[in-house]
Design an enzyme around this catalytic site. Sequence first.
Site, short mmCIF file in Angstrom:
data_model
loop_
_atom_site.label_atom_id
_atom_site.label_comp_id
_atom_site.label_asym_id
_atom_site.label_seq_id
_atom_site.Cartn_x
_atom_site.Cartn_y
_atom_site.Cartn_z
N HIS A 346 125.44 58.93 78.63
CA HIS A 346 125.92 60.05 79.44
C HIS A 346 125.87 59.71 80.92
O HIS A 346 126.82 59.91 81.68
CB HIS A 346 125.07 61.29 79.14
CG HIS A 346 125.44 62.50 79.97
ND1 HIS A 346 124.87 62.75 81.20
CD2 HIS A 346 126.33 63.49 79.75
CE1 HIS A 346 125.38 63.85 81.70
NE2 HIS A 346 126.27 64.33 80.83
N ARG A 452 138.17 64.90 78.49
CA ARG A 452 137.19 65.35 77.50
C ARG A 452 136.86 66.81 77.75
O ARG A 452 136.19 67.14 78.74
CB ARG A 452 135.94 64.47 77.60
CG ARG A 452 136.18 63.04 77.15
CD ARG A 452 135.22 62.05 77.75
NE ARG A 452 135.57 61.77 79.14
CZ ARG A 452 135.31 60.63 79.78
NH1 ARG A 452 134.70 59.66 79.14
NH2 ARG A 452 135.65 60.46 81.03
N GLU A 636 138.19 56.11 66.15
CA GLU A 636 136.83 55.73 66.54
C GLU A 636 135.98 55.27 65.36
O GLU A 636 134.81 54.91 65.56
CB GLU A 636 136.12 56.93 67.20
CG GLU A 636 136.86 57.51 68.37
CD GLU A 636 136.38 58.90 68.71
OE1 GLU A 636 135.42 59.00 69.47
OE2 GLU A 636 136.97 59.87 68.19
N THR A 658 136.96 53.01 72.05
CA THR A 658 136.23 51.79 71.73
C THR A 658 134.72 51.94 71.84
O THR A 658 133.98 51.14 71.27
CB THR A 658 136.70 50.63 72.63
OG1 THR A 658 136.50 50.99 74.01
CG2 THR A 658 138.17 50.31 72.39
N ASN A 659 134.24 52.95 72.56
CA ASN A 659 132.79 53.16 72.64
C ASN A 659 132.22 53.47 71.24
O ASN A 659 131.32 52.80 70.75
CB ASN A 659 132.44 54.32 73.58
CG ASN A 659 132.95 54.09 74.98
OD1 ASN A 659 133.34 53.01 75.35
ND2 ASN A 659 132.94 55.15 75.78
N ASP A 660 132.77 54.52 70.62
CA ASP A 660 132.28 54.90 69.29
C ASP A 660 132.72 53.91 68.22
O ASP A 660 131.99 53.70 67.24
CB ASP A 660 132.77 56.31 68.94
CG ASP A 660 131.79 57.39 69.40
OD1 ASP A 660 130.60 57.07 69.56
OD2 ASP A 660 132.21 58.54 69.60
N CYS A 722 141.17 53.96 75.25
CA CYS A 722 140.55 54.87 76.21
C CYS A 722 139.03 54.78 76.26
O CYS A 722 138.36 55.66 76.78
CB CYS A 722 140.97 56.32 75.93
SG CYS A 722 140.45 56.95 74.33
#
Length: 762
Positions: A346, A452, A636, A658-660, A722
């Site tokens: 975060h 978001r 994701e 791509t984070n998740d 993203c």
Amino acid sequence: MSLAQEMFAIAPAEGKANLTAAQLKLLAGKARWIFRVGEAGFPTVPTIAITRAAWEALQSERTRLDTRLRTHWIACLFKLVGKDGKAPMLAVRTSAANHNSGLQPARTGIAAPTAPEDSVDPTRPLAKAIKQAFESYGFSQGGWANFRGEDDRARQIVLIQAAAEGELEQFLTRNAATGALGPAPLNGAPLPRLPESIGSLISLLDAKAGRHMACLVAIQKGKVQFLSARPVQASAAAELEAAVDRVQNKIWSPHNAVSRVDPNRLPQLLHPRIKSTEDVTPIATGLGVSPGAASGIITFSAEDAARLRARGKHCILVVNETGPADIEGMKAATGILTARGGMTSHAGVIARITGKPCVAGVRTLSVDTNEMICRIGSRELRPGDRLTIDGSDGSVYLGTLPLAQPHIGGNIGTLLGWSDASRSIAVRTNVETVESAATALSFGAEGIGLARSEHMFFSPERLVALRRMILSEDEEARSLAVNGLVDFQTGDYSALFSVMGGLPVTVRLFDPPLHEFLPRNDEEIEETAASLGVAVRALRLRLERIAEVNPMLGHRGVRLAITYPEILQMQMQAVIAGAREASERLNKPIPVEVMVPFVSTASEVAWVRERTMAIVANSGLLKSEKVKFSFGTMIELPRACLRAGDIAGMVDFISFGTNDLTQTTFGISRDDAPTFLTVYQRKGIYERDPFVTIDEKGVGEMISIAIQRGRAANSRLKIGICGEHAGDPVSLKFFSGLGVDYVSCAPYRVPVARLTLAQAAT
């Protein structure tokens, strides 16, 4: 190429060097510039080069009492002799591709050999200096253990030069801070008196090298003789100034400038940095998750950060970890320091959006808000103490260090304009606020690839409304709470669509991991209970009932829209109303892209699409042509990648989060990863942090499979990236080969993406 050919003149005393293609490939470091300057006709100190392989062959020949190579070597040395036939004094220099402090300094004042054996005998001055120069490169250990390493080692070269007559002087070809064409002083030393002819040497070397160079010359009776040059590090602003200047003077083409500027250095032009760390040592090191440097007073709460800012004071928000309730403090703080979290935590995500420096995952840091104290290792710090953080490399320093403020001139715009001419992949941004959107637009963003929705509720009053919805006991209570959110969201979307001026905006449906938005400590629970008008005990019971063991894989994303369709209804109403207001304000159609997150099956997508399209159709907006509406999904999860062919027929676009996707493919919590990823990298288990640079062989292959299957099922499918990897140069080069239509990154990474994608396209 024979070993005899690996002993050759690069600047003979008489005539010009006539090098073969193979010999040209051997030139590295100083040797390259000596040859280029001499080749161009500028007076250059006579110089010959010898490779390590040739030198070792000469030594081997001595044991066999052979003289064939030595005869050639002596003939080569004679190329240092001028018209007078007098053997000069000699100097021996290393010539590495990259400057290394461990390399032997130049050995000067060496007498020329008086006998053939003296030229190769390591007990004699010349041969001894050559032997020591090669030894300073290092021996066949560790990194030289493979064939390529041995081959490169054999090609290392040492230079033998005739001693120059006159005074030796050093200077820079360009100013290392401003990029202005020199001569400029080196290492703070006064600039020597130089003859006018030095200008032609500087122009020549700048054109040949295309870099800032430290130049060594000999000056005698007003005449200049070139000895050597090596590249030096310059500021990012200086390199940019030099690149644009070379184009304007027709030394480079715009394409040359675009290809030669390092995208990784652009953030230095957009953020403050520490002027110097030579005399200071970090008290801790974490992860640099948002670039730039900041100094300020330590504060442990969002409220105190806001108060300090109101008084015009800089502060560093120091916490164990941040959450949505801290957003106002993060905005007010000059920098953020956290004990936990990683690149996609975060704190990291919000810091990059707002452009604040942030260091996360400092394992030696602990914060005790009850005692109002933090510990960094053995040090105890309290509010009012000062820290300096460097969000580029993760360093934490005690006290206030001088900062260099960013200087953003017209050159960065010029360079990025050239970049856009060769770039085919669009660059969007990940933002939710008008302020961040305006920042991204100023950096050249071509739309919003990820808005978001849940991030729009980070202010205290909105957080109360969102918590009321999450904590609702039944559908009726939830509907009342949802209705209270519509007005907030309508205004948000209207402002966001308006500031983007008709550029595409991708709205992600609600995806709030519950643990990030719910109260976490006794004080927050009591405040939340009071704001919701419920008893503290009742609230605690409700929190226990909805608590999830693994909220990142829990009741979020598409699952929220399906189980609570009233939330989907509310959000779509707000999007439509916001688009209508913006369309009337701008008097043009608004491109709206709604994206459903965290899907794993085509049936989930079908369910949400059917209801979404019904809401849009009932609004009448599509018939009025006030909105250009698209429906898509965020990929994701590995299963969604594998079943992309099933999903593609139901959507207009897909965008890879791509984070998740990295998190779920590796099975690694991105917030907990820093505890062991640094050990993995240190031990060579992972070459890179997969949350910083895309894992091409795993996550990358998942993306590639999804694109292939998706496009096979829907040839008109638009594809985006993203996640945070969309701002990483190495990852961007990988994405550029997959046929994506756009990438979307934090505002301050937009220039990096524009330049990197232009380089990848050529």
